[in-house]
Design a protein around this motif. Structure first.
Motif, PDB file in Angstrom:
ATOM      1  N   CYS A 198       0.908  -1.071   0.137  1.00  8.88           N
ATOM      2  CA  CYS A 198      -0.175   0.088   0.167  1.00  8.88           C
ATOM      3  C   CYS A 198       0.915   1.135  -0.033  1.00  8.88           C
ATOM      4  O   CYS A 198       1.822   1.317   0.819  1.00  8.88           O
ATOM      5  CB  CYS A 198      -0.874   0.204   1.273  1.00  8.88           C
ATOM      6  SG  CYS A 198      -2.040   1.323   1.322  1.00  8.88           S
ATOM      7  N   ASP A 199       0.508   2.356  -0.932  1.00  7.36           N
ATOM      8  CA  ASP A 199       1.409   3.407  -0.810  1.00  7.36           C
ATOM      9  C   ASP A 199       0.877   4.166   0.444  1.00  7.36           C
ATOM     10  O   ASP A 199      -0.286   4.645   0.324  1.00  7.36           O
ATOM     11  CB  ASP A 199       1.052   4.472  -2.129  1.00  7.36           C
ATOM     12  CG  ASP A 199       1.694   5.534  -2.208  1.00  7.36           C
ATOM     13  OD1 ASP A 199       2.398   6.087  -1.366  1.00  7.36           O
ATOM     14  OD2 ASP A 199       1.240   6.317  -3.418  1.00  7.36           O
ATOM     15  N   MET A 200       1.862   4.491   1.417  1.00  8.95           N
ATOM     16  CA  MET A 200       1.681   5.256   2.368  1.00  8.95           C
ATOM     17  C   MET A 200       1.991   6.754   2.733  1.00  8.95           C
ATOM     18  O   MET A 200       2.102   7.215   3.707  1.00  8.95           O
ATOM     19  CB  MET A 200       2.408   4.338   3.628  1.00  8.95           C
ATOM     20  CG  MET A 200       1.715   3.120   3.776  1.00  8.95           C
ATOM     21  SD  MET A 200       0.011   3.031   4.249  1.00  8.95           S
ATOM     22  CE  MET A 200      -0.110   3.800   5.819  1.00  8.95           C
ATOM     23  N   GLY A 201       2.244   7.280   1.512  1.00 10.59           N
ATOM     24  CA  GLY A 201       2.744   8.501   1.249  1.00 10.59           C
ATOM     25  C   GLY A 201       3.952   9.123   2.158  1.00 10.59           C
ATOM     26  O   GLY A 201       4.687   8.489   2.241  1.00 10.59           O
ATOM     27  N   ARG A 202       3.442  10.039   2.923  1.00  9.31           N
ATOM     28  CA  ARG A 202       4.678  10.509   3.927  1.00  9.31           C
ATOM     29  C   ARG A 202       4.609   9.800   4.937  1.00  9.31           C
ATOM     30  O   ARG A 202       5.543   9.811   5.693  1.00  9.31           O
ATOM     31  CB  ARG A 202       3.866  11.987   4.494  1.00  9.31           C
ATOM     32  CG  ARG A 202       2.860  12.237   5.183  1.00  9.31           C
ATOM     33  CD  ARG A 202       2.554  13.592   5.481  1.00  9.31           C
ATOM     34  NE  ARG A 202       1.662  13.711   6.107  1.00  9.31           N
ATOM     35  CZ  ARG A 202       0.164  13.955   5.581  1.00  9.31           C
ATOM     36  NH1 ARG A 202       0.169  13.870   4.250  1.00  9.31           N
ATOM     37  NH2 ARG A 202      -0.892  14.050   6.147  1.00  9.31           N
ATOM     38  N   TRP A 203       4.089   8.475   5.369  1.00  7.74           N
ATOM     39  CA  TRP A 203       4.046   7.758   6.447  1.00  7.74           C
ATOM     40  C   TRP A 203       4.983   6.564   5.954  1.00  7.74           C
ATOM     41  O   TRP A 203       5.315   5.845   6.998  1.00  7.74           O
ATOM     42  CB  TRP A 203       2.931   7.224   6.692  1.00  7.74           C
ATOM     43  CG  TRP A 203       1.892   8.321   7.463  1.00  7.74           C
ATOM     44  CD1 TRP A 203       2.159   9.576   7.716  1.00  7.74           C
ATOM     45  CD2 TRP A 203       0.550   8.004   7.955  1.00  7.74           C
ATOM     46  NE1 TRP A 203       1.053  10.045   8.421  1.00  7.74           N
ATOM     47  CE2 TRP A 203       0.109   9.097   8.324  1.00  7.74           C
ATOM     48  CE3 TRP A 203      -0.347   6.929   7.610  1.00  7.74           C
ATOM     49  CZ2 TRP A 203      -1.217   9.399   8.917  1.00  7.74           C
ATOM     50  CZ3 TRP A 203      -1.649   6.886   8.418  1.00  7.74           C
ATOM     51  CH2 TRP A 203      -2.043   8.150   8.760  1.00  7.74           C
ATOM     52  N   ARG A 204       5.612   6.519   4.826  1.00  9.60           N
ATOM     53  CA  ARG A 204       6.311   5.458   4.219  1.00  9.60           C
ATOM     54  C   ARG A 204       7.671   5.387   5.318  1.00  9.60           C
ATOM     55  O   ARG A 204       8.424   6.317   5.445  1.00  9.60           O
ATOM     56  CB  ARG A 204       6.934   5.628   2.954  1.00  9.60           C
ATOM     57  CG  ARG A 204       7.705   4.622   2.406  1.00  9.60           C
ATOM     58  CD  ARG A 204       7.977   5.013   0.747  1.00  9.60           C
ATOM     59  NE  ARG A 204       8.336   3.862   0.173  1.00  9.60           N
ATOM     60  CZ  ARG A 204       9.644   3.352  -0.081  1.00  9.60           C
ATOM     61  NH1 ARG A 204      10.517   4.126   0.746  1.00  9.60           N
ATOM     62  NH2 ARG A 204       9.926   2.293  -0.793  1.00  9.60           N
ATOM     63  N   GLY A 205       8.033   4.284   5.667  1.00 10.70           N
ATOM     64  CA  GLY A 205       9.186   4.024   6.485  1.00 10.70           C
ATOM     65  C   GLY A 205       8.856   4.039   7.877  1.00 10.70           C
ATOM     66  O   GLY A 205       9.795   3.873   8.708  1.00 10.70           O
ATOM     67  N   LEU A 206       7.601   4.751   8.208  1.00 12.57           N
ATOM     68  CA  LEU A 206       7.484   4.838   9.639  1.00 12.57           C
ATOM     69  C   LEU A 206       6.665   3.387  10.164  1.00 12.57           C
ATOM     70  O   LEU A 206       6.027   2.971   9.609  1.00 12.57           O
ATOM     71  CB  LEU A 206       6.407   6.153   9.698  1.00 12.57           C
ATOM     72  CG  LEU A 206       6.922   7.341   9.422  1.00 12.57           C
ATOM     73  CD1 LEU A 206       5.809   8.362   9.652  1.00 12.57           C
ATOM     74  CD2 LEU A 206       8.090   7.819  10.112  1.00 12.57           C
ATOM     75  N   THR A 207       6.899   3.544  11.692  1.00 13.26           N
ATOM     76  CA  THR A 207       6.083   2.565  12.432  1.00 13.26           C
ATOM     77  C   THR A 207       4.583   3.110  12.473  1.00 13.26           C
ATOM     78  O   THR A 207       4.390   4.464  12.489  1.00 13.26           O
ATOM     79  CB  THR A 207       6.570   1.956  13.657  1.00 13.26           C
ATOM     80  OG1 THR A 207       6.702   3.220  14.708  1.00 13.26           O
ATOM     81  CG2 THR A 207       7.905   1.459  13.569  1.00 13.26           C
ATOM     82  N   MET A 212       1.510   7.608  14.742  1.00 17.52           N
ATOM     83  CA  MET A 212       0.550   8.311  15.449  1.00 17.52           C
ATOM     84  C   MET A 212       1.050   9.203  16.521  1.00 17.52           C
ATOM     85  O   MET A 212       0.400  10.156  16.724  1.00 17.52           O
ATOM     86  CB  MET A 212       0.334   7.088  16.570  1.00 17.52           C
ATOM     87  CG  MET A 212      -1.028   7.127  17.709  1.00 17.52           C
ATOM     88  SD  MET A 212      -2.458   7.762  16.952  1.00 17.52           S
ATOM     89  CE  MET A 212      -3.308   6.133  16.883  1.00 17.52           C
ATOM     90  N   ALA A 213       2.443   9.242  16.710  1.00 12.71           N
ATOM     91  CA  ALA A 213       3.202  10.284  17.455  1.00 12.71           C
ATOM     92  C   ALA A 213       3.356  11.753  16.655  1.00 12.71           C
ATOM     93  O   ALA A 213       2.921  12.785  17.230  1.00 12.71           O
ATOM     94  CB  ALA A 213       4.390  10.152  17.948  1.00 12.71           C
ATOM     95  N   ASP A 215      -5.758   7.906  13.558  1.00 12.50           N
ATOM     96  CA  ASP A 215      -7.254   7.560  14.010  1.00 12.50           C
ATOM     97  C   ASP A 215      -8.283   7.507  12.787  1.00 12.50           C
ATOM     98  O   ASP A 215      -9.140   6.584  12.786  1.00 12.50           O
ATOM     99  CB  ASP A 215      -7.637   8.561  15.172  1.00 12.50           C
ATOM    100  CG  ASP A 215      -7.070   8.185  16.580  1.00 12.50           C
ATOM    101  OD1 ASP A 215      -6.683   7.146  16.563  1.00 12.50           O
ATOM    102  OD2 ASP A 215      -7.077   9.084  17.244  1.00 12.50           O
ATOM    103  N   GLY A 216      -8.334   8.691  12.135  1.00 13.43           N
ATOM    104  CA  GLY A 216      -9.124   8.792  10.827  1.00 13.43           C
ATOM    105  C   GLY A 216      -8.876   7.814   9.851  1.00 13.43           C
ATOM    106  O   GLY A 216      -9.821   7.114   9.277  1.00 13.43           O
ATOM    107  N   TRP A 217      -7.336   7.258   9.546  1.00 11.85           N
ATOM    108  CA  TRP A 217      -7.235   6.402   8.337  1.00 11.85           C
ATOM    109  C   TRP A 217      -7.637   4.878   9.156  1.00 11.85           C
ATOM    110  O   TRP A 217      -8.035   4.184   8.186  1.00 11.85           O
ATOM    111  CB  TRP A 217      -5.573   6.486   8.250  1.00 11.85           C
ATOM    112  CG  TRP A 217      -5.332   5.445   7.541  1.00 11.85           C
ATOM    113  CD1 TRP A 217      -5.361   5.136   6.346  1.00 11.85           C
ATOM    114  CD2 TRP A 217      -4.344   4.291   8.053  1.00 11.85           C
ATOM    115  NE1 TRP A 217      -4.471   3.937   5.805  1.00 11.85           N
ATOM    116  CE2 TRP A 217      -3.918   3.571   6.816  1.00 11.85           C
ATOM    117  CE3 TRP A 217      -3.700   3.850   9.310  1.00 11.85           C
ATOM    118  CZ2 TRP A 217      -3.159   2.555   6.964  1.00 11.85           C
ATOM    119  CZ3 TRP A 217      -2.802   2.890   9.237  1.00 11.85           C
ATOM    120  CH2 TRP A 217      -2.620   2.033   8.224  1.00 11.85           C
TER     121      TRP A 217
END
Length: 197
Positions: free
Chosen positions: A79-88, A93-94, A101-103
């Protein structure tokens, strides 16, 4: 006429406390060892007429280590996670608690600027539906566990929220049979041995 597609979840990359979105790390030594341990059970899948893998390094490496010589398929990408790519998930969440939450609550949302869960499931389903169909056609596809989860939601025609309740372990094999728009989840187990009286 139907096709049999066996998804093999990629071996794990370096073990960290949490999985990362769109993890593009290669297999480490533990991942290679894991492939070697389970290879005898997965090698028979190499007879499939069509062998594919996602573009992720660990999916490609898993496919080659199992002797599949797979062709890369963009439709099997994570899944293309945009700017969250590479994050846990915890890191996202932090940084953006309301967005996460919305996602998690709305499968149509993509606050990270990438792909929504609904779009991801549809893309994987579209890949599945466009496989060549013919009697006896066998396909093996090595992909990230998230891709296998998306395929299962699509096959079962389950609500998108079901995605969060499916646990796909590294190197798990999951088979679906059917054709475009009409898929079945298949469980191949060891037949029970008759008891001796």
């Amino acid at each position: 006429m139907s096709v049999r597609v066996t998804f093999v979840a990629a071996a794990r990359s370096p073990v960290l406390p949490a999985e990362r979105f769109e993890d593009d790390r290669p297999l480490d030594g533990a991942g290679w060892d894991e492939v070697q341990r389970v290879a005898p059970g997965l090698l028979p899948l190499a007879v499939a007429e069509l062998r594919y893998c996602s573009p992720a390094p660990r999916s490609r490496a898993t496919g080659y280590a199992l002797g599949y010589a797979p062709l890369m398929q963009l439709g099997l990408r994570d899944c293309d996670m945009g700017r969250w790519r590479g994050l846990t998930l915890g890191e996202a969440m932090a940084r953006e608690p309301e967005a996460v939450d919305g996602w998690l609550a709305d499968p149509r949302s993509a606050p990270h600027g990438g792909e929504s869960l609904l779009s991801f499931i549809a893309r994987v389903g579209d890949w599945l539906d466009t496989r060549p169909v013919g009697d006896g056609d066998r396909v093996v596809a090595v992909a990230e566990p998230s891709v296998v989860r998306a395929a299962l939601v699509y096959v079962l025609k389950a609500p998108p929220s079901t995605y969060w309740n499916i646990d796909v372990r590294p190197l798990a094999a999951t088979t679906v049979t059917g054709r475009a728009g009409r898929w079945y989840l298949r469980f191949d187990g060891v037949p029970a041995q008759p008891s001796r009286a």
